[in-house]
Write an enzyme that holds these catalytic residues in place. Structure first.
Site, PDB file in Angstrom:
ATOM      1  N   SER A 120      21.152  60.457  51.527  1.00  0.00           N
ATOM      2  CA  SER A 120      22.561  60.090  51.473  1.00  0.00           C
ATOM      3  C   SER A 120      23.065  59.806  52.884  1.00  0.00           C
ATOM      4  O   SER A 120      22.490  60.291  53.865  1.00  0.00           O
ATOM      5  CB  SER A 120      23.373  61.254  50.874  1.00  0.00           C
ATOM      6  OG  SER A 120      24.760  61.081  51.058  1.00  0.00           O
ATOM      7  N   TYR A 148      25.955  70.591  51.213  1.00  0.00           N
ATOM      8  CA  TYR A 148      25.292  69.409  50.655  1.00  0.00           C
ATOM      9  C   TYR A 148      24.747  68.531  51.778  1.00  0.00           C
ATOM     10  O   TYR A 148      23.602  68.082  51.732  1.00  0.00           O
ATOM     11  CB  TYR A 148      26.289  68.619  49.793  1.00  0.00           C
ATOM     12  CG  TYR A 148      25.773  67.268  49.361  1.00  0.00           C
ATOM     13  CD1 TYR A 148      24.780  67.163  48.396  1.00  0.00           C
ATOM     14  CD2 TYR A 148      26.279  66.097  49.932  1.00  0.00           C
ATOM     15  CE1 TYR A 148      24.301  65.925  48.007  1.00  0.00           C
ATOM     16  CE2 TYR A 148      25.808  64.859  49.537  1.00  0.00           C
ATOM     17  CZ  TYR A 148      24.825  64.776  48.581  1.00  0.00           C
ATOM     18  OH  TYR A 148      24.342  63.549  48.201  1.00  0.00           O
TER      19      TYR A 148
END
Length: 240
Positions: free
Chosen positions: A140, A153
């Site tokens: 990501s 995260y």
């Protein structure tokens, strides 16, 4: 009609939704074969119904034995493995104190160990065959820089970027290409109920899972002498 991936055998984690499911469909439509894994194995069968050349396996990526079983299935069914698409992952939005210990442990185990175990099993099979292969890690943009309300995260995604970079240096001389893809927002069920809802306004400017899967396809069909180290991309309407 020949496809771009005729004869290619891919193993995909997180194939019951999002980028994993979309990547499976793209690879199958280009003539490849797929071993698609996820905990929701019946959901995989629903999503791939009508396409030829796939096998669904129940797979909890947190368990190393499940990775060994999935890779063994690919070799038994199709004779080899050419590519691993490590797509399984979960996310939660919120501050550092907003989640329980168990919730954070699940995210750490899924995103980090759940990438390491499949990679280890896939690399072992690729080495035994001795003909190279692809490892594609779906990370990501959060793995390139941290953001508020997703620090843990982001830490898991930084771990994936570090893993991919180290593996590239370790494996590329064996013909194993390790690519880390760092997309921006994707309009999927990701983080639903954990900081995102179906009416979240940002979904309207995010990429689709199919658009990201197209980048997966681009990566594994690149010229054999070319390796993609880190590929970051996001939708036109999404703010940095």
């Amino acid at each position: 009609m020949m496809g771009a991936l005729d004869g290619y055998v891919a193993v995909i984690t997180g194939a019951s939704s999002g980028v994993g499911a979309a990547s499976a469909r793209h690879i199958l439509r280009e003539g490849g074969r797929v071993v698609a894994g996820a905990r929701r194995v019946e959901r995989i069968r629903e999503l791939l119904d009508g396409l030829d050349g796939w096998t669904a396996v129940e797979w909890d990526v947190r368990e190393s034995a499940h990775a060994e079983r999935a890779i063994a299935t690919a070799v038994a069914e199709y004779g080899k493995i050419d590519g691993l698409i490590a797509s399984a992952g979960i996310g939660m939005y919120g501050g550092i104190l907003d989640h329980t210990d168990d919730e954070l442990q699940e995210m750490l185990a899924t995103n980090i160990a759940g990438t390491v175990w499949p990679v280890r099993s896939a690399v072992r099979a690729m080495r035994e065959r001795g003909n190279g292969g692809d490892v594609v890690i779906i990370s990501s943009v959060a793995g390139l820089r941290g953001r508020g309300n997703e620090a843990v995260y982001a830490a898991t995604k930084h771990a994936q970027v570090g893993l991919g970079g180290g593996l590239d240096k370790e494996l590329h001389r064996e013909g194993i290409r390790v690519s880390t893809l760092c997309p921006g927002g994707i309009a999927t069920e990701f983080a639903m109920g954990a900081g995102r809802t179906e009416t979240s306004p940002e979904l309207s400017v995010m990429m689709s899972a199919d658009e990201v899967a197209a980048q997966v396809l681009w990566t594994i069909t690149a010229p054999a002498n070319m390796r993609t180290l880190i590929h970051s991309f996001r939708g036109l309407g999404e703010e940095d």
